[in-house]
Each structure stands twice: as C-alpha cells, then as structure tokens.
Design an enzyme around this catalytic site. Structure first.
Site, PDB file in Angstrom:
ATOM      1  N   TYR A  53       0.818  -1.215   0.000  1.00  0.00           N
ATOM      2  CA  TYR A  53       0.000   0.000   0.000  1.00  0.00           C
ATOM      3  C   TYR A  53       0.850   1.263   0.000  1.00  0.00           C
ATOM      4  O   TYR A  53       1.950   1.260   0.550  1.00  0.00           O
ATOM      5  CB  TYR A  53      -0.915   0.013   1.219  1.00  0.00           C
ATOM      6  N   SER A 234     -12.898  -5.107   0.391  1.00  0.00           N
ATOM      7  CA  SER A 234     -13.844  -4.532  -0.576  1.00  0.00           C
ATOM      8  C   SER A 234     -15.294  -4.895  -0.261  1.00  0.00           C
ATOM      9  O   SER A 234     -16.057  -5.264  -1.159  1.00  0.00           O
ATOM     10  CB  SER A 234     -13.494  -4.952  -2.010  1.00  0.00           C
ATOM     11  N   LEU A 236     -17.645  -2.972   0.289  1.00  0.00           N
ATOM     12  CA  LEU A 236     -18.503  -2.013  -0.416  1.00  0.00           C
ATOM     13  C   LEU A 236     -18.258  -2.058  -1.927  1.00  0.00           C
ATOM     14  O   LEU A 236     -18.740  -1.199  -2.659  1.00  0.00           O
ATOM     15  CB  LEU A 236     -18.255  -0.598   0.105  1.00  0.00           C
ATOM     16  N   LEU A 241     -21.446  -0.242  -3.992  1.00  0.00           N
ATOM     17  CA  LEU A 241     -22.632  -0.507  -3.180  1.00  0.00           C
ATOM     18  C   LEU A 241     -23.076   0.702  -2.360  1.00  0.00           C
ATOM     19  O   LEU A 241     -24.078   0.633  -1.648  1.00  0.00           O
ATOM     20  CB  LEU A 241     -22.372  -1.693  -2.248  1.00  0.00           C
ATOM     21  N   THR A 242     -22.354   1.802  -2.456  1.00  0.00           N
ATOM     22  CA  THR A 242     -22.754   3.007  -1.723  1.00  0.00           C
ATOM     23  C   THR A 242     -23.822   3.805  -2.455  1.00  0.00           C
ATOM     24  O   THR A 242     -24.487   4.649  -1.865  1.00  0.00           O
ATOM     25  CB  THR A 242     -21.557   3.945  -1.494  1.00  0.00           C
ATOM     26  N   GLY A 243     -23.946   3.574  -3.758  1.00  0.00           N
ATOM     27  CA  GLY A 243     -24.872   4.343  -4.577  1.00  0.00           C
ATOM     28  C   GLY A 243     -24.272   5.603  -5.148  1.00  0.00           C
ATOM     29  O   GLY A 243     -24.936   6.342  -5.897  1.00  0.00           O
ATOM     30  N   LYS A 244     -22.990   5.859  -4.864  1.00  0.00           N
ATOM     31  CA  LYS A 244     -22.412   7.142  -5.293  1.00  0.00           C
ATOM     32  C   LYS A 244     -22.188   7.227  -6.795  1.00  0.00           C
ATOM     33  O   LYS A 244     -21.972   8.318  -7.331  1.00  0.00           O
ATOM     34  CB  LYS A 244     -21.115   7.420  -4.555  1.00  0.00           C
TER      35      LYS A 244
END
Length: 344
Positions: A53, A234, A236, A241-244
C-alpha cells in the site's frame, strides 16, 4: 462494539476492521491519523495495512508508504499496545524484490521492512498477500486454470516459508498467520505445514461483498470447521454498493482514477446494484450500513475491512456499526443474489 476471536489464536478484535490502503495517495497523512484516532475512539482497534500500500494504483516507488504513515501515528500516539496490527507480505510482483516469489529469505526481509516502517517489533497478524502459484481472485476466475501448478514444488515452498515464519513467531516478530487471495486447498496445505510448531492459519483475507460471494461455498465450510476467520476486503465493492455512482463518476473517486475498477464494471453489474440499493431504500437503511452489516452478520465468522478516503466518509461508516439486518431484509438480499449472481 462486538468482539471476535481470530481463528484459534485467542486474539480478540472488534467485528469491524479499519483498512488503510488509501493512506499516502487518496488520503493525506494528517487525515489518515485523524481516521485512526476516530476508529480507536469508536472501539475499532483493529488496523489492516500492507507492504504494497497505497494502491489505486500501486507503484514500486510508493511501496511501504502506508505502513510509514501508520507507524508515524503509532509513534505519535504512543498507543501501540491498544491496537491489533495486521500487515501483509507482497507476493510475486515487480513492485518489490524484482518480482521474486515468497521464500524463507524474502518473507523475513519483507517482515523486517514492515516492522521498521511501522515502528514496532511485532505484527500481531502477518499475512501473505498473494500465493506464489496465483489464484482466481481479481477477476481471474473466468480463465482460472491450476493444472500448470507443480504440486511438489508448491508444497516444498510452503514448508520452507512456514519454517521461517515459525522462527519469526518464536522470536516474537509475529503473533498469528493469515493468508490473502488464497483458496481452500491453499489454506489446508498451510494448516498442514504448521504442524505442532508453526503458526496455524488464523485468517483469510479475500474479497467478499454482496456482489462478490466466491467465499460462500467450500471456503465458508472450511473456515467453519478449521476456525479460520474471514477478513473481507472490498465489502462495499470499491464504492459501487454506496450508490455514489448512480448519477455519474464523482471527481476524486476510485472510479475516476480506475474506470473499470479492476474489471468489476460490466453490463451485468448495474441491475445487481439497483436491486441492493432498492432493498436498502425500501427498508430505510443506509446502503453503506446495509452492505457492511451483511458481511458482519454472516453465519460463519466474517469481519468487514472498510476504508475511507477522508474522515467524513469514515464518520458516515462508523455511524452504522450498530446496524442489524432483519430476517426480512436478509431474505430479500438472498433473492437478489439468486437473480444477479456473479455480476463481475
């Protein structure tokens, strides 16, 4: 905050884990430190990082930067004893060690480097990020072919690396062993290699979400019987899956940087997302909270690893850690999964 035990280790952690993979790229160091403060204040004292990372995308010149940020926070706060710290050794990749596979020598080299950057003498959970032999994760399942793997060579390497990890555990450098992006066969071979003296596999960190459910069959059965805890990355689905993304691609989002989200975006994806967002809307549940709570409520022990680009996103996530999904909601989720299996 509900607590869980990692495998058979006796290490107790919260049912949620703070991921750090954006620290040093999308998330600056000051905001990263604030996020770790917020998580700890909320009772989430389980941090996951990695040699590789930050990501999105990973680069050779930034390998280890996230660990350095986490290490600076640990040093500044003086609270190393208050957190369970997990990190990972990068597998074969041109990002580090000229693409060399994980060996007895390279795993210790990687571990020592991580400990220096983290400013600690111990990784509570040390994970192997990728198996040398490859795996079906990250959309490789569509053409996955293990027939080229040489069984004896794989087993010899596992035994060699296990020997080095056993010595590292005796020296106090690692507490427990975890795998990542691995398979049922891989987990069982590592468990067998541990024997009586080596670190037994306690966790498997694989992708898992409403949209990615490879773990649900043989892997879940194995984890149940062998007491291996899933650390779900992951959860989300990279923000899907947040809808953003319903109204476009927000500036600075992961999809703005990586348009297909490592192969997750397909024509099959959007009807599946609409189905899950519809369930959340009908029941008055925030879609972020629903997706994370679903992972945390799986019948076989699973801990979602969540991350946030900024402290505002993290605050939103933390507000939902007490969410519990009803049987009605879970039933609708199961029906949506049947209708939209494997959307990527």
């Amino acid at each position: 905050m509900e607590r869980r035990t990692l495998g058979r280790t006796g290490i107790e952690v919260p049912a949620w884990c703070l991921g750090t993979m954006t620290y040093g790229r999308q998330t600056g160091e000051a905001d990263a430190h604030r996020q770790m403060d917020m998580a700890l204040d909320h009772g989430i004292d389980f941090l996951d990082t990695a040699e590789m990372y930050p990501v999105n995308p990973p680069r050779a010149e930034t390998v280890g930067d996230t660990e350095t940020i986490v290490g600076n926070w640990l040093e500044a706060r003086g609270r190393r004893g208050d957190v369970t710290l997990a990190t990972k050794c990068l597998g074969p990749s041109q990002l580090a060690r000229d693409g060399a596979p994980v060996t007895a020598a390279s795993v210790i080299e990687a571990l020592d480097g991580s400990l220096r950057r983290l400013k600690t003498d111990r990784a509570d959970l040390y994970q192997l990020h990728w198996p040398n032999r490859g795996s079906y994760h990250f959309r490789q399942i569509w053409s996955y072919d293990p027939s080229g793997q040489e069984t004896s060579a794989v087993l010899e390497n596992i035994a060699e690396v296990m020997g080095a990890l056993a010595e590292a555990q005796r020296e106090g450098k690692i507490g427990a062993l975890g795998l990542s992006n691995d398979t049922a066969w891989g987990i069982m071979r590592w468990i067998a290699a541990a024997g009586a003296d080596g670190p037994r596999v306690a966790t498997i960190q694989n992708e898992y979400s409403l949209l990615c459910r490879y773990w649900d069959a043989d892997m879940a059965e194995l984890c149940h019987h062998e007491d291996v805890t899933l650390l779900a990355y992951s959860p989300l689905a990279c923000g899907l899956l947040t809808g953003k993304y319903a109204g476009g691609i927000p500036e600075g989002s992961r999809r703005a940087i990586n348009p297909d989200l490592n192969g997750r975006v397909s024509d099959r994806l959007w009807p599946a997302i609409d189905a899950y967002l519809g369930i959340a809307e009908r029941h008055g549940i925030d879609p972020v909270h629903m997706a994370l709570a679903w992972v945390a409520q799986r019948p076989v022990s699973a801990i979602p690893i969540f991350g946030a680009t900024d402290a505002g996103q993290l605050s939103h996530i933390l507000a939902g850690t007490g969410t519990r999904l009803s049987d009605e909601v879970l039933g609708e989720i199961d029906a949506a999964h049947r209708a939209h299996a494997m959307p990527f």
